[in-house]
Design a protein around this motif. Sequence first.
Motif, short mmCIF file in Angstrom:
data_model
loop_
_atom_site.label_atom_id
_atom_site.label_comp_id
_atom_site.label_asym_id
_atom_site.label_seq_id
_atom_site.Cartn_x
_atom_site.Cartn_y
_atom_site.Cartn_z
N HIS A 18 0.82 -1.21 0.00
CA HIS A 18 0.00 0.00 0.00
C HIS A 18 0.86 1.26 0.00
O HIS A 18 2.02 1.24 0.40
CB HIS A 18 -0.89 0.03 1.24
N SER A 19 0.22 2.36 -0.42
CA SER A 19 0.82 3.71 -0.31
C SER A 19 2.17 3.82 -1.01
O SER A 19 3.07 4.51 -0.53
CB SER A 19 0.97 4.13 1.16
N ILE A 20 2.29 3.17 -2.15
CA ILE A 20 3.53 3.28 -2.92
C ILE A 20 3.51 4.60 -3.70
O ILE A 20 2.54 4.92 -4.36
CB ILE A 20 3.69 2.08 -3.88
N ILE A 68 6.64 1.69 -11.91
CA ILE A 68 6.45 0.63 -10.92
C ILE A 68 6.15 -0.66 -11.67
O ILE A 68 5.15 -0.74 -12.39
CB ILE A 68 5.30 0.98 -9.95
N ASN A 69 6.99 -1.65 -11.49
CA ASN A 69 6.87 -2.87 -12.27
C ASN A 69 6.20 -3.97 -11.47
O ASN A 69 6.86 -4.75 -10.79
CB ASN A 69 8.26 -3.31 -12.76
N GLY A 70 4.88 -4.00 -11.54
CA GLY A 70 4.11 -5.00 -10.81
C GLY A 70 2.84 -4.39 -10.24
O GLY A 70 2.53 -3.22 -10.50
N HIS A 71 2.13 -5.20 -9.45
CA HIS A 71 0.85 -4.75 -8.90
C HIS A 71 1.04 -3.93 -7.63
O HIS A 71 1.93 -4.21 -6.83
CB HIS A 71 -0.04 -5.96 -8.59
N VAL A 72 0.17 -2.94 -7.45
CA VAL A 72 0.26 -2.09 -6.26
C VAL A 72 -1.03 -2.20 -5.44
O VAL A 72 -2.09 -2.51 -5.97
CB VAL A 72 0.51 -0.61 -6.64
N GLY A 73 -0.90 -1.96 -4.13
CA GLY A 73 -2.06 -2.05 -3.23
C GLY A 73 -2.85 -0.75 -3.22
O GLY A 73 -2.97 -0.07 -4.23
N TYR A 74 -3.37 -0.41 -2.04
CA TYR A 74 -4.21 0.78 -1.90
C TYR A 74 -3.40 2.06 -2.13
O TYR A 74 -2.24 2.16 -1.77
CB TYR A 74 -4.77 0.87 -0.47
N TYR A 75 -4.08 3.07 -2.64
CA TYR A 75 -3.63 4.46 -2.66
C TYR A 75 -2.30 4.70 -3.36
O TYR A 75 -1.58 5.64 -3.02
CB TYR A 75 -3.58 5.04 -1.23
N GLU A 131 -1.35 5.81 4.82
CA GLU A 131 -1.06 6.65 3.64
C GLU A 131 -0.82 8.11 4.06
O GLU A 131 0.13 8.75 3.59
CB GLU A 131 -2.22 6.60 2.64
N LEU A 132 -1.70 8.62 4.95
CA LEU A 132 -1.54 10.01 5.39
C LEU A 132 -0.20 10.18 6.11
O LEU A 132 0.47 11.21 5.97
CB LEU A 132 -2.70 10.42 6.30
N ARG A 133 0.20 9.17 6.86
CA ARG A 133 1.50 9.24 7.54
C ARG A 133 2.64 9.24 6.52
O ARG A 133 3.63 9.97 6.67
CB ARG A 133 1.67 8.06 8.50
N GLU A 134 2.50 8.39 5.49
CA GLU A 134 3.54 8.35 4.46
C GLU A 134 3.66 9.69 3.74
O GLU A 134 4.77 10.19 3.52
CB GLU A 134 3.23 7.24 3.45
N ILE A 135 2.51 10.27 3.40
CA ILE A 135 2.54 11.55 2.67
C ILE A 135 3.22 12.62 3.50
O ILE A 135 3.95 13.46 2.98
CB ILE A 135 1.10 11.98 2.29
#
Lengths: 238, 458
Positions: A50-52, A64-71, B231-235
């Motif tokens: 997630h969050s990549i 990005i080479n492959g599948h990504v999760g959320y957001y 996500e908010l923490r990462e941002i």
Amino acid sequence: MTTTLESRESQRTAPRAFDLKLGGVRELNRTLHHAADGDAFAVDHPGGKHSIAVGVNSEVEIEINGHVGYYAAGMNQGGRITVNGNAGVGVAENMMSGTVHVTGDASQSAGATAHGGLLVIDGNASARCGISMKGIDIVVGGNIGHMSAFMAQAGRLVVCGDAGEALGDSIYEARLYVRGKVASLGADCVVKEMREEHLAELGELLRAAGRDDDPVDFTRYGSARTLYNFHVDNSSAY
Amino acid sequence: MTLTAPDQTVAPALPAPALAELGLRESATFDRATIADIQRAAETGIYDIRGWGAKRKVPHFDDLLFLGASMSRYPLEGYREKCGTDIVLGDRYASKPLRLDIPVTIAGMSFGALSANAKEALGRGASAVGTSTTTGDGGMTPEERGQSKHLVYQYLPSRYGMNPDDLRKADAIEVVLGQGAKPGGGGMLLGQKITERVAEMRTLPIGIDQRSACRHPDWTGPDDLEIKIAELREITDWEKPIYVKIGASRPYYDTALAVKSGADVVILDGMQGGTAATQQVFIENVGIPTLAAIPQAVQALQELGMHRKVQLIVSGGIRTGADVAKAMALGADAVAIGTAALIALGDNSPRYAAEYAKLGSAAGYYDDFQDGRDPAGISTQDPELSARLDPVVGGRRIANYLRVLTMEAQTIARACGKAHLHNLEPEDLVALTIESAAMARVPLAGTSWIPGATGTGL
């Protein structure tokens, strides 16, 4: 002006490689937040994390080479981000500018609440694509799921396949273009006339997404604006 | 609620004793306010929308009393022995937690619902005493960021004006799931208040009646929320405390799930908490009183071993330093004020009696925040009305009020022998009624009886 997928004329440096099997998402994002315009990155083995590449705030190129999760690519500001694979929930959510290109399919809420930039999904997008969109352009090569463009405020959503139930429910000023069938329209969303300026803008969007579909095959949908002010006679729609 | 019953123009009724002497009796079920509501509904065909929180009488902090020190406890000497008020919010994960001088914060209220001058006044007042203000459903204004030393940026379902630059400028991020006035409800801002600036900040057409979503567009449930918070923490590079705000309905479970989702701080808003525009039926009939909510949330934190680690901010009907002290004694780390802050700025002041009358209301009753015609210049976007509120003078009033709340709370804490407000504890409290004893889980005064204490407590 429509943002396009074409590469910038910036000097392409050799991409810096990140292997998410070895390093974490935190390290990747920290690096991206300190990157300079024109920097390039290649991310391998994203593994659905997630969050990549969230919070990117410079004109960087990220592959990005492959599948990504959320957001993935959440709140992107200026980055050109390509996902060579599928994307999870909320890809490019709240994007401000730049481009996000998903070569596979995208899960729910793709491009949710985004204010700008261009999101291109070559495959299908699931439910709530473009929910609460506020200025983003979204081009989907395949189909989109139900409740897409719910409360869509501004921006443009182009669907080269079919749309699911309740398209554009409670839509504000966003413009929707669908080539295929629409299962049903949501409250206050109606078919609209395709005028010259709409054919032109659609053509531009398709080109920006690197597609050659013919704009004349599409139907435009938008707000009937009957729910803009509370009215007794609309009580069944509330 | 505007008083628009058909008989508003008739001469004032006889005083109540005279009516009783005539053998007249008002129905408790169909009282005059209810009659006016029914007739208003019949005339207009649409539900009543208003501001403020629940007006019905519910068990509240008034139903609790402190047990001052005497033989078995030492009190502290006022003015000489220290009674600390500082708090740290968000040190669970954030590298830059908020350090506030007092445990009273300003609750989220939007620019749009409030005038720019009102927002600036809140920022000035809060900064003067070292506490935080909070944005609302309309994004962050430069006025507010400029004036607020500690600014909490709300992350709402609508995401109006949401952008990563403002996220990075914020001192904390508050993910809003609901508010006490309307747990399960979205926002409303009626056309009168959607001026050009408000419309632009929200990416909406000018003058429309704006409804904002009640659910977040890109996550559902606690498992998603955990990913969203990450996500908010990462941002924001793990710098900012992340709050989760819940409207009080099932606070035991909601608090536990917020903690498990990774919140640094939980904000719990009871049904007396205010709103700028919500259906009256919603305000009065959905949610539970602040008093009933606090012990449930504290229990959840204690069972998870997170009490005082994840801080609890309580709001909804805080008016006095006694309310602050009672909320903290029940286990809150801090409180937030909204309605009381607006009143401190001049809302519902008798000074505007004549103008409230023109609007079909009265000082002490005015709740038409949705109309945008607030004579006090607070809940309006009208430039002439807004200009009545001087943000510097308003800021001073807010600072004064916050100081009084703090000193009052300290007065009580010292009397209970506490060297810091957060040392107040349930053991310092008793209840005046069986209901409040059961809800607050403190004994009925003069007894050791806590109704329901031997049961499951839930």
